[in-house]
Design a protein around this motif. Sequence first.
Motif, mmCIF file in Angstrom:
data_model
loop_
_atom_site.group_PDB
_atom_site.id
_atom_site.type_symbol
_atom_site.label_atom_id
_atom_site.label_comp_id
_atom_site.label_asym_id
_atom_site.label_seq_id
_atom_site.Cartn_x
_atom_site.Cartn_y
_atom_site.Cartn_z
ATOM 1 N N GLY A 74 23.883 34.424 15.566
ATOM 2 C CA GLY A 74 25.496 34.634 14.981
ATOM 3 C C GLY A 74 26.243 33.728 15.215
ATOM 4 N N VAL A 75 26.486 32.889 16.292
ATOM 5 C CA VAL A 75 27.368 31.915 16.309
ATOM 6 C C VAL A 75 26.989 30.443 15.667
ATOM 7 C CG1 VAL A 75 28.100 30.081 17.885
ATOM 8 C CG2 VAL A 75 28.041 32.632 18.586
ATOM 9 N N LEU A 76 25.610 30.271 15.532
ATOM 10 C CA LEU A 76 25.035 29.341 14.831
ATOM 11 C C LEU A 76 25.232 29.299 13.246
ATOM 12 C CD1 LEU A 76 22.478 28.447 17.190
ATOM 13 C CD2 LEU A 76 24.089 26.669 16.528
ATOM 14 N N SER A 77 25.519 30.882 12.519
ATOM 15 C CA SER A 77 25.479 30.891 11.306
ATOM 16 C C SER A 77 26.454 30.291 10.633
ATOM 17 C CB SER A 77 25.435 32.356 10.984
ATOM 18 O OG SER A 77 26.655 32.908 11.295
ATOM 19 N N GLY A 78 27.510 29.950 11.397
ATOM 20 C CA GLY A 78 28.709 29.195 10.949
ATOM 21 C C GLY A 78 28.677 27.682 10.982
ATOM 22 N N ALA A 79 27.565 27.214 11.344
ATOM 23 C CA ALA A 79 27.481 25.534 11.644
ATOM 24 C C ALA A 79 26.951 24.796 10.700
ATOM 25 C CB ALA A 79 26.524 25.302 12.835
ATOM 26 N N PHE A 80 26.335 25.410 9.542
ATOM 27 C CA PHE A 80 25.638 24.792 8.639
ATOM 28 C C PHE A 80 26.536 24.635 7.334
ATOM 29 C CE2 PHE A 80 22.361 26.107 11.756
ATOM 30 C CZ PHE A 80 21.774 24.964 12.043
ATOM 31 N N ALA A 81 27.161 23.459 6.980
ATOM 32 C CA ALA A 81 28.004 23.659 5.862
ATOM 33 C C ALA A 81 27.316 23.680 4.615
ATOM 34 C CB ALA A 81 28.786 22.065 5.743
ATOM 35 N N ALA A 82 26.177 23.450 4.526
ATOM 36 C CA ALA A 82 25.305 23.532 3.153
ATOM 37 C C ALA A 82 24.941 24.854 2.791
ATOM 38 C CB ALA A 82 24.112 22.629 3.287
ATOM 39 N N SER A 83 25.079 25.741 3.619
ATOM 40 C CA SER A 83 24.608 27.458 3.560
ATOM 41 C C SER A 83 25.760 28.189 4.086
ATOM 42 C CB SER A 83 23.263 27.531 4.403
ATOM 43 O OG SER A 83 22.411 26.775 3.841
ATOM 44 N N ARG A 142 24.504 15.064 1.508
ATOM 45 C CA ARG A 142 25.638 14.405 2.231
ATOM 46 C C ARG A 142 26.875 15.355 2.781
ATOM 47 N NH1 ARG A 142 24.068 11.627 -2.159
ATOM 48 N NH2 ARG A 142 23.402 9.409 -1.702
ATOM 49 N N THR A 143 26.415 16.473 3.247
ATOM 50 C CA THR A 143 27.215 17.249 3.782
ATOM 51 C C THR A 143 27.387 16.697 5.299
ATOM 52 O OG1 THR A 143 25.393 18.948 4.413
ATOM 53 C CG2 THR A 143 26.843 19.379 2.715
ATOM 54 N N PRO A 144 28.511 17.142 6.234
ATOM 55 C CA PRO A 144 28.524 16.664 7.433
ATOM 56 C C PRO A 144 27.575 16.968 8.184
ATOM 57 C CG PRO A 144 30.548 17.447 6.652
ATOM 58 C CD PRO A 144 29.517 17.880 5.806
ATOM 59 N N VAL A 145 26.953 16.156 9.116
ATOM 60 C CA VAL A 145 25.965 16.351 10.245
ATOM 61 C C VAL A 145 26.410 17.510 11.311
ATOM 62 C CG1 VAL A 145 24.079 15.280 11.467
ATOM 63 C CG2 VAL A 145 24.702 14.182 9.503
ATOM 64 N N PRO A 146 25.697 18.325 11.319
ATOM 65 C CA PRO A 146 26.136 19.176 12.560
ATOM 66 C C PRO A 146 25.272 18.777 13.711
ATOM 67 C CG PRO A 146 24.691 20.562 11.203
ATOM 68 C CD PRO A 146 24.898 19.254 10.432
ATOM 69 N N TRP A 147 25.516 17.792 14.478
ATOM 70 C CA TRP A 147 24.634 17.078 15.387
ATOM 71 C C TRP A 147 24.048 18.193 16.306
ATOM 72 C CZ3 TRP A 147 22.496 12.987 14.079
ATOM 73 C CH2 TRP A 147 23.197 11.992 13.319
ATOM 74 N N LEU A 148 24.685 18.860 17.037
ATOM 75 C CA LEU A 148 24.146 19.639 17.940
ATOM 76 C C LEU A 148 23.540 20.755 17.367
ATOM 77 C CD1 LEU A 148 24.427 20.522 21.066
ATOM 78 C CD2 LEU A 148 26.197 22.118 20.583
ATOM 79 N N ALA A 149 23.953 21.369 16.266
ATOM 80 C CA ALA A 149 23.014 22.527 15.696
ATOM 81 C C ALA A 149 21.780 21.803 14.982
ATOM 82 C CB ALA A 149 23.788 22.927 14.426
ATOM 83 N N SER A 150 21.774 20.684 14.573
ATOM 84 C CA SER A 150 20.699 20.207 14.203
ATOM 85 C C SER A 150 19.518 19.726 15.126
ATOM 86 C CB SER A 150 20.722 18.827 13.436
ATOM 87 O OG SER A 150 21.588 17.912 14.117
ATOM 88 N N LEU A 151 20.204 19.289 16.509
ATOM 89 C CA LEU A 151 19.050 19.054 17.380
ATOM 90 C C LEU A 151 18.400 20.389 17.839
ATOM 91 C CD1 LEU A 151 21.205 16.358 19.492
ATOM 92 C CD2 LEU A 151 19.312 15.978 17.898
ATOM 93 N N LEU A 152 19.335 21.293 17.738
ATOM 94 C CA LEU A 152 18.627 22.554 18.392
ATOM 95 C C LEU A 152 17.422 23.112 17.502
ATOM 96 C CD1 LEU A 152 22.050 24.558 19.425
ATOM 97 C CD2 LEU A 152 20.045 23.690 20.870
ATOM 98 N N LEU A 211 15.922 29.116 13.703
ATOM 99 C CA LEU A 211 15.449 28.061 14.268
ATOM 100 C C LEU A 211 16.438 27.371 15.468
ATOM 101 C CD1 LEU A 211 13.297 26.105 11.597
ATOM 102 C CD2 LEU A 211 12.342 27.495 13.545
ATOM 103 N N ALA A 212 17.598 27.174 15.027
ATOM 104 C CA ALA A 212 18.366 26.795 16.086
ATOM 105 C C ALA A 212 18.721 27.752 17.141
ATOM 106 C CB ALA A 212 19.933 26.588 15.443
ATOM 107 N N ALA A 213 18.802 28.901 16.940
ATOM 108 C CA ALA A 213 18.951 30.070 17.729
ATOM 109 C C ALA A 213 17.710 30.171 18.716
ATOM 110 C CB ALA A 213 19.095 31.295 17.212
ATOM 111 N N LEU A 214 16.550 29.967 18.107
ATOM 112 C CA LEU A 214 15.268 29.883 18.879
ATOM 113 C C LEU A 214 15.286 28.920 19.879
ATOM 114 C CD1 LEU A 214 12.691 31.315 19.823
ATOM 115 C CD2 LEU A 214 11.613 29.882 18.082
ATOM 116 N N GLY A 215 15.839 27.503 19.292
ATOM 117 C CA GLY A 215 15.823 26.358 20.164
ATOM 118 C C GLY A 215 16.685 26.500 21.154
ATOM 119 N N LEU A 216 17.950 27.008 21.055
ATOM 120 C CA LEU A 216 19.049 27.284 22.123
ATOM 121 C C LEU A 216 18.319 28.045 23.233
ATOM 122 C CD1 LEU A 216 21.796 26.684 23.252
ATOM 123 C CD2 LEU A 216 22.511 28.764 22.051
ATOM 124 N N GLU A 217 17.679 29.048 22.984
ATOM 125 C CA GLU A 217 17.094 30.260 23.952
ATOM 126 C C GLU A 217 16.075 29.419 24.765
ATOM 127 O OE1 GLU A 217 15.408 34.664 23.564
ATOM 128 O OE2 GLU A 217 14.315 33.225 22.602
#
Length: 656
Positions: free
Chosen positions: A229-238, A395-405, A469-475
Motif C-alpha cells: 500500500g505504501v509503495l503504490s505511491g512511489a512510481f510516478a509512471a503508474s 524519463r520519469t524520476p527514478v524512485p531509487w529506494l523503490a526501484s532497488l526493492l 515486487l517491491a513489497a515482496l522485496g522489502l519483506e
Amino acid sequence: MSSWYAAWPALVAAAGVLVLPGLVVSLVAGLRGIPAIALAPPLSVTVISVSAVVAGLVGVPFGVLVVAVGTVVLAAALGGVLVAARAFGLRERQPITRSRGADAAGLAGAVVGGVCAAVAVMRGIGKPEVFPQTFDAVFHLNAVWHALQTGDASSLALGTVAAPGRSMGFYPAAWHDVTILVDQLSGAGVVVSASAVSVVIAGIVWPWGCVLLIRQAIGARPGVLVAGGVLSGAFAASPLMLLSYGTLWPNALATVLIPAVLACAVSVLRVPERGVQEPGPDGEPAVSDPGRLRAGVVGLALLPGVLLAHPNAILSAGLLVTVLAIVAGWQWVSAPRTSTARRLVVAAGAVGVVAVELWLVVWSPVFDTTRAISWPSGQTMAQAAGEWILSAPMRTPVPWLASLLVLVGLVAAWRRTSTRWLVVAHVAAGALFVLVAGSDGPVARALSGPWYDDPFRLAALVGVLAVPLAALGLESLVSGVTARLGALGRGRREWAVVGAAVALAVVSGGVYSGADSSVVATWYSSHDIVGPDEQALLERLPQLVPAGTTVAGNPWNGSVLAAPLGDRTMLYPHLQGSWGPDRTIVALHLSAAGSDREVCPAVRRLRLGYVLAGPVSFWKGDWRQARYGGLDVANTPGFEPVAHGGRLTLYRVTAC
C-alpha cells in the motif's frame, strides 16, 4: 474556486461514484475484507459504463438513477449466478485465510500510499479548475460537456462529438461517464470534476488494486500488505503520468483497473495449486483465496468496465494474464505423474491463446485506426531497458529506494514457485515497452498498434507488477536481515516489516511526492491553448451569448474550449473532426458571407450567431489549421466585435 478545500464536494462525489456502486455488488457477491473493498471501483466502472450504453440504446438520459438501476441489476446477476452454481453442485473450497488484522493493515498501507499519490496529483494540478492544455484533453472536456447537454453518455455515441453528422461513433466513455456523474452530483463544473476524478484514481482506485493483487499473489500478511500500500505511491509512471501526459485520462482509468483483473486471475488459476498452502516467512499459509468460482464470476464482470475505459487495457491485462496462465500451466504439467496427453493439451492451449492475442494485436480490424498512428522512438532500446529496470520509464524520476526493492523482489519472487510468474510477467511487459520505446522497426510497429505506437501507454504498466515486487522485496530484505541477526523470532519479523514500511512511508512522503507532482505538473503548467485572459473571456460567454446560440471559431486558437469553460455550444468541439458539409462551408468561407451564397444558409441551419476569432498559439504551423481559414473575420464587414480577451475577440454575425 481557488483551492482544493473548496472542491470537497467534487472529491467526495468522485470517491462515492467510484466506490459505492461496486461495493454493493461485491458484498452481494459474497466478498468481504480487502477483496470486497478493492474490487468495488472496477465493478463501479462496469456498472456505470454499461448502464450508460444501455441508457443510450433505450433513450433514457444518463444519470444517478440509471446507475442505481444498473447496480441492482449487476448485483442480482452475480448473486444469481453464484446461487445457481451452488444449486448445480459447484461449491467453493474453504478459503485459507490469515486474519489478525491483515486486511486492516493492508487498507492502512493503501491509505498512506493513496494520500501520498493524491497529494502529488493535487500539487501537480495546482488548482482544481486548472486543466492540461493538450490535444486529447480538449476532446475529453468537450465530450463530457456534450454528454451532459444531450443526456447520452454511451460509448457507442461519444465518438460523434468530433463527427456530428453520424448517428453512432464508438469511443470508450467510462472515464467520461464517471466525470459526468461527479459533475451532476457536485455541480462543480466539467474541469473541476475531471480534476477530482484524477485525485481519486490515484488516491483510492490504484492503491486498493495494488494491495488486492499483493494479497492474492503473494499473501495475506500484514507486512507485505502494508508495504504494498505504501509503495503504490512511489512510481510516478503508474498512474500519474497518464493523468497529465496526452492527456490520457481514459487510459489512466483503464490502467488502474488491471491489478484487480490480475488478482482475480490469480485466484482462478491458483499459481500453483500447492502454492495456496506454501508458507510465508513466518511459516504460516501465504495466500488467502476468495474462491475460484467467485473470483472467476467477479473477474468476468470487471472486463466490460476495463473495455469501456480503454480497449487497449484489455490487451495489456491479457498479456499479463497469459504469462500467468503459461507459467501456471508449465508448473502443472511439470509435476510428477502428469500424463503426456495433459501436457499436450496444455501446450496446445497456450499456443492457441498466444495466437489469438497476436491476431488481435497485429491483424484484428478492431485496432485498424490506432495502427495507423505512429510516434517516432526517442531513445535507444538500451536506454529504454535501463529505464524499465529502474522503474522510471519515459524519463520519469527514478524512485531509487523503490526501484532497488523491485530488484530484490525479482530475486525473491523467482525463488518461490507461487510468485515466479511475477518475474516473467514484469519482464514481458518491459520487453514490449523497450521494443516500442526504442525501435521504429516493423516488429515494433506490428506489436504496438493497440497502444498507438505510444511508449507512454506501455510505460504506465511498470507499476502494475513493480509494486508487488517491491513489497515482496522489502519483506524479504527485512525478514532476511532479522533472521540472520537472530534479533527477532519468526512471529515478530512480520511486524518488523510493518515498521520498515512505516519508515518507508515517512521517507517516500517527503521524497517521492515532490517528484511525482512534477510529473503531473508537466502538462498542466502550459498556456498553449488559452491563457488567463482568453479563459476569462470564455467564462463570460453566458453573459454575452444567448442560450441556444452556436459559436464558431478556429479550434486551434483556444475557442474550442468555449463549451466546457463557457457553457455554450461550439461548432467545432475538437481540433480535428469529420464536420459535414455545412460546418465545412463555414470553416472555409464564413468571412465571405457577404458574397458567397452558400454561407448564410449554412449559418442559419447551424444557428450560428457568434465567432471567436484570433491568432493560433497551439502547435503553430500544423497543416490542419488551414481548414478553418474562413473563420478569421477580423476587420471584415458583417461581423461586429462584442468583447475581447487576450488573443481572442468575440464577434456577432450580422452578415446573415
